[in-house]
Scaffold this motif. Sequence first.
Motif, mmCIF file in Angstrom:
data_model
loop_
_atom_site.group_PDB
_atom_site.id
_atom_site.type_symbol
_atom_site.label_atom_id
_atom_site.label_comp_id
_atom_site.label_asym_id
_atom_site.label_seq_id
_atom_site.Cartn_x
_atom_site.Cartn_y
_atom_site.Cartn_z
ATOM 1 N N ALA A 113 0.840 -1.211 0.000
ATOM 2 C CA ALA A 113 0.000 0.000 0.000
ATOM 3 C C ALA A 113 0.870 1.255 0.000
ATOM 4 N N LEU A 114 1.917 1.255 0.815
ATOM 5 C CA LEU A 114 2.817 2.420 0.866
ATOM 6 C C LEU A 114 3.541 2.604 -0.455
ATOM 7 N N ASP A 115 3.937 1.494 -1.079
ATOM 8 C CA ASP A 115 4.652 1.554 -2.350
ATOM 9 C C ASP A 115 3.785 2.182 -3.440
ATOM 10 N N GLU A 116 2.487 1.927 -3.365
ATOM 11 C CA GLU A 116 1.556 2.496 -4.353
ATOM 12 C C GLU A 116 1.295 3.973 -4.089
ATOM 13 N N LYS A 117 1.328 4.357 -2.805
ATOM 14 C CA LYS A 117 0.954 5.731 -2.441
ATOM 15 C C LYS A 117 2.066 6.745 -2.678
ATOM 16 N N VAL A 118 3.331 6.277 -2.651
ATOM 17 C CA VAL A 118 4.439 7.231 -2.659
ATOM 18 C C VAL A 118 5.345 7.043 -3.862
ATOM 19 N N THR A 119 5.766 8.153 -4.415
ATOM 20 C CA THR A 119 6.766 8.105 -5.485
ATOM 21 C C THR A 119 7.694 9.308 -5.327
ATOM 22 N N PHE A 120 8.977 9.073 -5.473
ATOM 23 C CA PHE A 120 9.969 10.154 -5.399
ATOM 24 C C PHE A 120 11.262 9.652 -6.029
ATOM 25 N N ASP A 121 12.151 10.595 -6.356
ATOM 26 C CA ASP A 121 13.432 10.232 -6.958
ATOM 27 C C ASP A 121 14.263 9.421 -5.968
ATOM 28 N N LEU A 122 15.024 8.470 -6.497
ATOM 29 C CA LEU A 122 15.863 7.619 -5.654
ATOM 30 C C LEU A 122 17.335 7.854 -5.958
ATOM 31 N N GLU A 129 14.803 -0.909 -6.252
ATOM 32 C CA GLU A 129 14.119 0.394 -6.210
ATOM 33 C C GLU A 129 13.008 0.379 -5.158
ATOM 34 N N ARG A 130 12.248 -0.732 -5.133
ATOM 35 C CA ARG A 130 11.168 -0.847 -4.136
ATOM 36 C C ARG A 130 11.756 -0.830 -2.720
ATOM 37 N N ARG A 131 12.803 -1.611 -2.507
ATOM 38 C CA ARG A 131 13.392 -1.694 -1.163
ATOM 39 C C ARG A 131 13.953 -0.348 -0.710
ATOM 40 N N VAL A 132 14.657 0.341 -1.613
ATOM 41 C CA VAL A 132 15.233 1.635 -1.253
ATOM 42 C C VAL A 132 14.127 2.647 -0.971
ATOM 43 N N ARG A 133 13.107 2.671 -1.838
ATOM 44 C CA ARG A 133 11.993 3.618 -1.651
ATOM 45 C C ARG A 133 11.307 3.396 -0.298
ATOM 46 N N LEU A 134 10.980 2.116 -0.003
ATOM 47 C CA LEU A 134 10.299 1.814 1.257
ATOM 48 C C LEU A 134 11.228 2.033 2.454
ATOM 49 N N GLY A 135 12.512 1.725 2.294
ATOM 50 C CA GLY A 135 13.464 1.950 3.380
ATOM 51 C C GLY A 135 13.571 3.423 3.746
ATOM 52 N N LEU A 136 13.656 4.294 2.724
ATOM 53 C CA LEU A 136 13.735 5.735 2.974
ATOM 54 C C LEU A 136 12.438 6.250 3.589
ATOM 55 N N LEU A 137 11.310 5.733 3.098
ATOM 56 C CA LEU A 137 10.013 6.170 3.619
ATOM 57 C C LEU A 137 9.848 5.770 5.083
ATOM 58 N N LEU A 138 10.159 4.513 5.416
ATOM 59 C CA LEU A 138 10.020 4.050 6.797
ATOM 60 C C LEU A 138 10.973 4.807 7.725
ATOM 61 N N ALA A 139 12.179 5.110 7.221
ATOM 62 C CA ALA A 139 13.141 5.873 8.023
ATOM 63 C C ALA A 139 12.585 7.263 8.338
ATOM 64 N N GLU A 140 11.957 7.879 7.328
ATOM 65 C CA GLU A 140 11.361 9.207 7.512
ATOM 66 C C GLU A 140 10.195 9.157 8.496
ATOM 67 N N LEU A 141 9.335 8.154 8.332
ATOM 68 C CA LEU A 141 8.194 8.012 9.242
ATOM 69 C C LEU A 141 8.676 7.784 10.671
ATOM 70 N N GLY A 142 9.699 6.942 10.817
ATOM 71 C CA GLY A 142 10.231 6.654 12.149
ATOM 72 C C GLY A 142 10.857 7.871 12.793
ATOM 73 N N GLN A 143 11.553 8.665 11.980
ATOM 74 C CA GLN A 143 12.202 9.869 12.514
ATOM 75 C C GLN A 143 11.156 10.872 12.995
#
Length: 443
Positions: free
Chosen positions: A295-304, A347-361
């Motif tokens: 669900a998060l992967d579908e909702k978010v898109t940004f440069d990697l 790409e999926r792993r990096v995108r989700l990793g950056l997103l989760l890191a941001e949410l956690g921060q």
Amino acid sequence: MQVTETLNEGLKRGYNIVVTAAELDAKVNEKLAEAQPEIEMKGFRKGKVPMALLKKQFGQRLLGEAMQETIDGAMNKHFEESGDRPALQPQVKMTNEDWKEGDDVHVEMSYEALPEIPEVDLKSIKLEKMVVKADDAAVEEALKNLAETAQDFKPRRKGSKAKEGDQVVIDFVGKVDGEAFDGGSAEDYPLVLGSNSFIPGFEDQLVGVKAGEEKDVNVTFPEEYGAEHLAGKEAVFTCTVKEVKEPVAAEINDELAQKFGAEDLEALKKQIAERLEAEYAGASRAVMKRALLDALDEKVTFDLPPSLVEAEAKQIAHQLWHEEHPEVHDHNHDEIEPTEEHTKLAERRVRLGLLLAELGQKAEVEVTDAEMTQAIMNQARQYPGQERQFFEFVQQNAQMQQQLRAPIFEDKVIDYVFELAEIAEKEVSKDDLQKAVEALEEE
């Protein structure tokens, strides 16, 4: 100091930094002034050595240190003012290689910036939680398995031959060169054939014996045997078989329950039901976590950052190659080139990793010392007898600490998102949950 932008393309950044000779000289003087009160030199009292003399004595030595600190300061100031966060350690190199004292220092810095992570409305995420109750059939099956692990033995029919897995009750006397030796004799010894609890080859020779039979078992003690006077020696054990017993599952009753620390059978059944439902909950969480990441992967898109994607793709390709070639245990092989599929997954792993890191921060999620200690202890159990060395290794290895911290942090962020998401519970069968877990493994 002068900072000039030379590259601003996507997430790639490049800058030229010029540190003037005057700035370097000022930094050296600053360091000398800090040290002056503590310096003693022949002919001068402590703290009274002239700056000109100090500079002549120590200036050259401090110049490199001053240069590094000045460049580091320029980089830190740049990141503070620009708000950029480098994806990896910036690449820094001095461009005027013919530099000599009195010249300005020219430095080239390049890096990939971490992208701006868009806001996500976590409350808009809808998930389904599979709930499985431990029914009577599942509890009975688990009880049956427990009973088999607590197996007992009952006498076989008279005249039956011993099979692998049977228990033979024997008297034996062991001799080396015709002489009995200490520890080589016993009476009424219950030996399970196939348990490998005796010298290699001993149990194999008792397969097929009957109660009342006497048999000489010929073996050779291993070279590395604990008792040096027996190591490598040939021995003969004269065995008298008193009973041959077959394995039977323990009876499912209060006595079995007490063997497993429960008061009675009902208490054991309750414990089993709780354990099963905890296992089901763990599997259900794994399924729901995958649904959340999708669900998060579908909702978010940004440069990697390309460097992060490339590194992750190479790691995925390397890991999968080793899974396909389990016979290769080292890394002495050709470099594994990532495929398009590896890059897509990266790409999926990096995108989700950056997103989760941001949410956690933003949610101020932290991994506690207690959680880290528990993680280290769990890992240390894989090295019995070397737990202390493993603890010390982790304490001195920042990369290892990060490897242990990352999955804990991720799970805590996932739990944080679960609290905000809309979750609907759905009661399903164990088979349905199993199919959902198998589907995760196939992807």
